[in-house]
Write an enzyme that holds these catalytic residues in place. Structure first.
Site, mmCIF file in Angstrom:
data_model
loop_
_atom_site.group_PDB
_atom_site.id
_atom_site.type_symbol
_atom_site.label_atom_id
_atom_site.label_comp_id
_atom_site.label_asym_id
_atom_site.label_seq_id
_atom_site.Cartn_x
_atom_site.Cartn_y
_atom_site.Cartn_z
ATOM 1 N N SER A 95 0.783 -1.225 -0.039
ATOM 2 C CA SER A 95 -0.122 -0.146 0.240
ATOM 3 C C SER A 95 0.541 1.405 -0.292
ATOM 4 C CB SER A 95 -1.075 -0.444 1.633
ATOM 5 O OG SER A 95 -0.077 0.492 1.844
ATOM 6 N N LYS A 96 0.027 2.243 -0.452
ATOM 7 C CA LYS A 96 1.153 3.273 -0.571
ATOM 8 C C LYS A 96 1.907 3.413 0.941
ATOM 9 C CE LYS A 96 -2.668 6.946 0.011
ATOM 10 N NZ LYS A 96 -3.551 7.429 -0.905
ATOM 11 N N ARG A 97 0.965 3.738 2.452
ATOM 12 C CA ARG A 97 1.561 3.939 3.032
ATOM 13 C C ARG A 97 2.995 3.256 3.509
ATOM 14 N NH1 ARG A 97 -0.383 8.685 5.252
ATOM 15 N NH2 ARG A 97 -2.396 8.665 4.215
ATOM 16 N N ASP A 98 3.184 1.859 3.083
ATOM 17 C CA ASP A 98 3.440 1.215 3.419
ATOM 18 C C ASP A 98 4.978 1.312 3.039
ATOM 19 O OD1 ASP A 98 1.974 -1.016 4.266
ATOM 20 O OD2 ASP A 98 1.926 -2.693 1.687
#
Ligand code: GLU
Length: 503
Positions: A262-265
């Site tokens: 995910s983009k937060r990872d």
């Protein structure tokens, strides 16, 4: 393949392009170029609610940075433009109308509240509400009400959508280049909305109409679109058009554990998930490969291996070699685990291939940002340091001592290297340097080593303190290289400073 290959990358400008999207663009590019075809960029911006300012410019900048330019698209208008769906808006209604006329679609007037009530009602009975063959005749649509009434409602400005009429009781045989054959029962499909009364098509309609009008031969996209394949194939059939071939690329998974990257990872785990840095409207900053100092070639090489491999031991591929070797048949079905360490490995390999003069110019920019001006030979320095560097910033880590004389000496090393006899020995080195006109590595090495041997001193006794005097730590390239680069004056000044320190 007799028809000219035409593929498209069709992102929605809802934010920055995640590396999964970049991988989709890359595979489209590789496939097109391998087959001498065209690579199109189409901006799917029909959902105005999700539109994000700057996202389209970001996508284009990312493709340019990675050197995978599109042949047709915004700013490169050819016969099939415009390439932004919002600019093709007028076009879609007539296609929705054709489907109504042929009985493949219908008007539906159910309000959001009514549909919600149906959903809740079904849930209460432990069922799922699906708008399809099963219950469409019990709902408010033009399959149930008369043609006159339908026209009256539309004329009155009542809100409506146009829904696809999925066929009943049919088994569809679908094919995917990567996944092979699949069967889908049409009875499980819902009657998807194709067109909304705000005059905008949904993704499904616009996507199929545009792929047809833009003469797309192969649709290569992420696995998340696989559930839409049946509908898309049915739409082609309803229009009487030939469907392109489909290839759904495997998901990109988190480096550890399960689930989609995910983009937060990235920022949580310390690696970028985006090609370029991105600042959100709320002020959050996501790091990018470009700003983190990666070379586009390294990013491309890493992305190519996310879900594909050449079937050989070769890992380093230039873009041209990828074009040559790429084959959709060799793309895996299983998700591809993202490996940030491997990405660094690719970067390390690629930085070694950068020409010393080019690397020196990048390193000089870095030095300038640090307000360091130097008369030293940066190209020479870079050539000595790059073997240990992965990023341009590592050249600084490895070689800052060239530009800033040591302020102090590593305590452990000093204990070992600075002995009572050291000042006297270093003084001798100073004398040798003082009388050396030729400051080449060879000459210096010959003179100093000659003296050490003839006096029977032992190399460590001279070379260790000498290195410490010049560097401040026991690191760096060959001592004679350092002396030669620093030059007579600076070398002597550093050695004398060390002698004073021991004083
Ligand atoms: N606009 C869709 C997306 O954002 C395109 C999907 C497709 O390639 O068909 O991914």
């Amino acid at each position: 393949m007799s028809q000219k290959v035409r593929v498209r990358f069709a992102p929605s400008p809802t934010g920055p392009l995640h590396i999964g999207g970049v991988r989709t663009a890359l595979f489209n590019y590789l496939f097109a170029k391998k087959h001498g075809g065209d690579f199109l960029l189409r901006i799917e911006d029909t959902d105005q609610n999700r539109y994000v300012e700057g996202a389209e410019a970001y996508i284009i900048e990312a493709l340019n940075w990675l050197n995978i330019p599109y042949d047709e698209g915004p700013g490169k208008e050819k016969d099939c433009g415009p390439y932004r769906q919002s600019e093709r808006k007028e076009l879609y209604k007539q296609y929705a109308d054709t489907l109504i006329e042929s009985g493949n679609a219908y008007f539906a007037f159910d309000t959001a509240e009514e549909l919600d009530a149906h959903r809740k009602d079904h849930e209460a009975k432990g069922k799922t509400f699906i708008y399809n063959w099963h219950n469409r005749l019990k709902l408010k649509n033009s399959l149930v009400i008369s043609a006159e009434e339908t026209q009256q409602k539309i004329a009155k400005g009542e809100e409506y959508v146009i829904r696809f009429k999925s066929p009943e009781d049919e088994t569809l045989y679908l094919n995917d280049i990567i996944r092979g054959g699949m069967q889908v029962e049409t009875n499980v499909l819902d009657d998807k909305v194709l067109f909304k009364s705000d005059g905008m098509p949904t993704y499904h309609l616009a996507n199929i109409v545009d792929d047809h009008l833009m003469k797309i031969t192969h649709v290569i996209r992420g696995e998340e679109w696989l559930p839409s394949l049946a509908l898309h194939v049915l739409l082609y059939r309803a229009f009487g058009w030939n469907a392109p071939q489909f290839a759904h690329l495997p998901l990109i998974l988190k480096p550890t554990g399960n689930g989609k990257l995910s983009k937060r990872d990235g920022d949580k785990m310390g690696f970028p998930v985006f090609p370029l840095e991105w600042k959100t409207a709320e002020g959050d900053l996501f790091s990018g490969y470009r700003e983190d100092g990666y070379l586009p070639e390294a990013v491309i090489n890493m992305l190519a291996f996310l879900g594909w491999n050449p079937g050989t031991e070769q890992e380093i591929f230039s873009l041209e070699e990828l074009v040559e070797s790429f084959d959709l048949e060799r793309v895996h079905k299983a998700g591809a685990k993202f490996d940030p360490e491997k990405t660094k490995w690719f970067q390390h390999q690629y930085i070694q291939t950068v020409d010393d003069a080019e690397l020196a110019s990048q390193f000089s920019k870095f030095l300038k940002q640090k307000d360091i001006s130097t008369a030293l030979d940066v190209t020479k320095i870079v050539s000595l340091l790059k073997e240990r560097a992965t990023f341009v910033s590592d050249l600084w880590e490895q070689g800052s001592f060239f530009f800033e004389a040591p302020e102090n000496y590593d305590a452990k090393a000093a204990e070992k290297a600075f002995k009572p006899e050291t000042p006297e020995l270093l003084q001798q080195v100073v004398s040798i340097l003082n009388t050396s006109e030729d400051f080449s590595v060879e000459k210096l090495s010959e003179k100093v080593k000659g003296w050490i041997t003839s006096e029977n001193i032992g190399f460590g006794k001279v070379m260790m303190p000498l290195r410490l005097a010049l560097v401040g730590e026991m690191k760096g390239p060959d001592v004679f290289d350092i002396l030669s680069i620093l030059g007579k004056e600076e070398s002597i000044s550093r050695i004398e400073k060390a002698i004073d320190f021991m004083g």
